[in-house]
Design a protein around this motif. Structure first.
Motif, mmCIF file in Angstrom:
data_model
loop_
_atom_site.group_PDB
_atom_site.id
_atom_site.type_symbol
_atom_site.label_atom_id
_atom_site.label_comp_id
_atom_site.label_asym_id
_atom_site.label_seq_id
_atom_site.Cartn_x
_atom_site.Cartn_y
_atom_site.Cartn_z
ATOM 1 N N LYS A 45 -3.843 -4.899 -28.934
ATOM 2 C CA LYS A 45 -2.392 -4.873 -29.398
ATOM 3 C C LYS A 45 -1.617 -4.444 -28.194
ATOM 4 C CE LYS A 45 -3.302 -5.006 -34.419
ATOM 5 N NZ LYS A 45 -3.354 -3.952 -35.498
ATOM 6 N N SER A 46 -1.527 -5.109 -27.072
ATOM 7 C CA SER A 46 -0.719 -4.609 -26.072
ATOM 8 C C SER A 46 -0.381 -5.788 -25.228
ATOM 9 C CB SER A 46 -1.705 -3.726 -25.048
ATOM 10 O OG SER A 46 -2.713 -4.610 -24.495
ATOM 11 N N PHE A 47 0.550 -5.672 -24.371
ATOM 12 C CA PHE A 47 1.426 -6.734 -23.542
ATOM 13 C C PHE A 47 1.672 -5.851 -22.095
ATOM 14 C CE2 PHE A 47 4.799 -5.254 -25.922
ATOM 15 C CZ PHE A 47 6.006 -5.246 -25.042
ATOM 16 N N THR A 48 1.784 -6.742 -21.157
ATOM 17 C CA THR A 48 2.093 -6.325 -19.823
ATOM 18 C C THR A 48 3.332 -7.064 -19.189
ATOM 19 O OG1 THR A 48 -0.181 -5.556 -19.399
ATOM 20 C CG2 THR A 48 1.420 -5.852 -17.431
ATOM 21 N N ILE A 49 4.343 -6.196 -18.641
ATOM 22 C CA ILE A 49 5.526 -6.927 -17.951
ATOM 23 C C ILE A 49 5.419 -6.735 -16.460
ATOM 24 C CG2 ILE A 49 6.830 -6.861 -20.303
ATOM 25 C CD1 ILE A 49 8.763 -4.919 -18.636
ATOM 26 N N ILE A 50 5.980 -7.375 -15.706
ATOM 27 C CA ILE A 50 6.186 -7.191 -14.300
ATOM 28 C C ILE A 50 7.514 -6.730 -14.067
ATOM 29 C CG2 ILE A 50 6.377 -7.920 -11.750
ATOM 30 C CD1 ILE A 50 3.519 -7.977 -13.043
ATOM 31 N N ASP A 51 7.687 -5.328 -13.909
ATOM 32 C CA ASP A 51 8.747 -4.538 -14.101
ATOM 33 C C ASP A 51 9.901 -5.041 -13.105
ATOM 34 O OD1 ASP A 51 10.515 -2.174 -15.248
ATOM 35 O OD2 ASP A 51 10.686 -1.738 -13.153
ATOM 36 N N ALA A 52 11.310 -5.548 -13.270
ATOM 37 C CA ALA A 52 12.273 -6.073 -12.582
ATOM 38 C C ALA A 52 12.724 -4.951 -11.283
ATOM 39 C CB ALA A 52 13.609 -6.495 -13.093
ATOM 40 N N GLU A 53 12.644 -3.755 -11.866
ATOM 41 C CA GLU A 53 12.917 -2.628 -10.745
ATOM 42 C C GLU A 53 11.920 -2.286 -9.762
ATOM 43 O OE1 GLU A 53 14.932 1.570 -10.718
ATOM 44 O OE2 GLU A 53 14.882 0.515 -12.785
ATOM 45 N N THR A 54 10.737 -2.070 -10.283
ATOM 46 C CA THR A 54 9.646 -1.620 -9.257
ATOM 47 C C THR A 54 8.652 -2.796 -8.928
ATOM 48 O OG1 THR A 54 8.110 -1.294 -11.257
ATOM 49 C CG2 THR A 54 9.476 0.607 -10.713
ATOM 50 N N PHE A 60 2.334 -1.906 -22.435
ATOM 51 C CA PHE A 60 2.897 -1.448 -23.723
ATOM 52 C C PHE A 60 2.073 -1.860 -24.789
ATOM 53 C CE2 PHE A 60 6.772 -2.650 -21.014
ATOM 54 C CZ PHE A 60 7.555 -1.538 -21.104
ATOM 55 N N GLN A 61 2.079 -0.732 -25.785
ATOM 56 C CA GLN A 61 1.116 -1.078 -27.057
ATOM 57 C C GLN A 61 2.278 -1.621 -27.930
ATOM 58 O OE1 GLN A 61 -2.095 -0.261 -27.437
ATOM 59 N NE2 GLN A 61 -1.843 0.024 -25.277
ATOM 60 N N ALA A 62 2.022 -2.523 -28.882
ATOM 61 C CA ALA A 62 2.829 -3.251 -29.749
ATOM 62 C C ALA A 62 2.014 -3.563 -31.163
ATOM 63 C CB ALA A 62 3.237 -4.368 -29.226
ATOM 64 N N ASP A 63 2.812 -3.651 -31.989
ATOM 65 C CA ASP A 63 2.346 -4.112 -33.416
ATOM 66 C C ASP A 63 2.465 -5.749 -33.363
ATOM 67 O OD1 ASP A 63 5.043 -4.914 -34.010
ATOM 68 O OD2 ASP A 63 5.719 -3.080 -35.347
ATOM 69 N N GLU A 64 1.828 -6.082 -34.658
ATOM 70 C CA GLU A 64 1.690 -7.543 -34.745
ATOM 71 C C GLU A 64 3.107 -8.263 -34.546
ATOM 72 O OE1 GLU A 64 -1.063 -9.447 -34.910
ATOM 73 O OE2 GLU A 64 -2.230 -7.826 -34.379
ATOM 74 N N ALA A 65 4.135 -7.831 -35.361
ATOM 75 C CA ALA A 65 5.355 -8.319 -35.390
ATOM 76 C C ALA A 65 6.020 -8.771 -33.692
ATOM 77 C CB ALA A 65 6.252 -7.585 -36.145
ATOM 78 N N ILE A 66 5.881 -7.452 -32.931
ATOM 79 C CA ILE A 66 6.207 -7.669 -31.789
ATOM 80 C C ILE A 66 5.377 -8.771 -30.762
ATOM 81 C CG2 ILE A 66 6.643 -6.558 -29.383
ATOM 82 C CD1 ILE A 66 7.833 -4.253 -30.955
ATOM 83 N N LEU A 67 3.967 -8.579 -31.010
ATOM 84 C CA LEU A 67 3.211 -9.438 -30.217
ATOM 85 C C LEU A 67 3.643 -11.034 -30.622
ATOM 86 C CD1 LEU A 67 -0.128 -7.483 -30.421
ATOM 87 C CD2 LEU A 67 1.373 -7.755 -28.697
ATOM 88 N N MET A 76 13.232 -13.303 -18.409
ATOM 89 C CA MET A 76 13.107 -12.037 -18.478
ATOM 90 C C MET A 76 13.227 -11.443 -19.867
ATOM 91 S SD MET A 76 13.419 -10.815 -15.338
ATOM 92 C CE MET A 76 14.318 -9.457 -15.166
ATOM 93 N N ILE A 77 12.877 -10.324 -20.015
ATOM 94 C CA ILE A 77 12.762 -9.876 -21.458
ATOM 95 C C ILE A 77 13.045 -8.185 -21.271
ATOM 96 C CG2 ILE A 77 11.311 -11.395 -22.690
ATOM 97 C CD1 ILE A 77 9.127 -9.124 -22.517
ATOM 98 N N GLY A 78 13.769 -7.429 -22.232
ATOM 99 C CA GLY A 78 13.801 -6.090 -22.287
ATOM 100 C C GLY A 78 13.159 -5.547 -23.038
ATOM 101 N N VAL A 79 12.266 -4.323 -22.890
ATOM 102 C CA VAL A 79 11.592 -3.666 -23.941
ATOM 103 C C VAL A 79 11.870 -2.333 -23.921
ATOM 104 C CG1 VAL A 79 9.078 -2.897 -24.338
ATOM 105 C CG2 VAL A 79 9.726 -4.959 -23.036
ATOM 106 N N VAL A 80 12.542 -2.249 -25.393
ATOM 107 C CA VAL A 80 12.868 -0.946 -25.661
ATOM 108 C C VAL A 80 11.652 0.022 -26.345
ATOM 109 C CG1 VAL A 80 14.308 0.411 -27.440
ATOM 110 C CG2 VAL A 80 14.862 -1.870 -26.659
ATOM 111 N N HIS A 81 11.268 1.063 -25.883
ATOM 112 C CA HIS A 81 10.176 1.481 -25.936
ATOM 113 C C HIS A 81 10.141 3.216 -26.259
ATOM 114 C CE1 HIS A 81 10.010 3.651 -22.151
ATOM 115 N NE2 HIS A 81 10.662 2.552 -21.631
ATOM 116 N N GLU A 82 9.147 3.744 -26.849
ATOM 117 C CA GLU A 82 9.021 5.212 -26.740
ATOM 118 C C GLU A 82 7.770 5.514 -26.167
ATOM 119 O OE1 GLU A 82 8.955 6.644 -30.687
ATOM 120 O OE2 GLU A 82 7.080 5.656 -31.373
#
Length: 96
Positions: A45-54, A60-67, A76-82
């Motif tokens: 229950k995770s996904f990985t992005i290649i960060d645009a800045e670094t 990121f860990q994520a629930d089924e709805a986000i996956l 490009m996507i934005g990921v709001v996270h905690e």
């Protein structure tokens, strides 16, 4: 004269295009990373992005709805996270 203007325009466009990724995460706001989707792992229950800045991977860990929302993502996507302990948990996905 035309050639000089054309070269200046091309150089300007290349510089502008190269700098947009560096400002992407900062411009998106706090607790948000911007990048391109690299992988989705339904098992963990995770996904990985290649960060645009670094230009590095961020997981990121994520629930089924986000996956499920990531299944047909392109670009490009934005990921709001905690932050939860040492992990990042995705709260929302923004498509650009």
């Amino acid at each position: 004269m035309y050639r000089r203007h054309l070269i200046a325009a091309i150089v300007g466009a290349l510089l502008a295009a190269g700098s947009t990724g560096a400002w992407a995460c900062k411009a998106a706001g706090p607790d948000t990373h911007v990048g391109t989707l690299q992988s989705v792992d339904a098992k963990t229950k995770s996904f990985t992005i290649i960060d645009a800045e670094t230009r590095g991977p961020i997981e990121f860990q994520a629930d089924e709805a986000i996956l499920n929302r990531l299944k047909d993502v392109k670009g490009m996507i934005g990921v709001v996270h905690e932050k939860v302990g040492s992990a990042l948990r995705a709260l929302d996905i923004v498509r650009y």
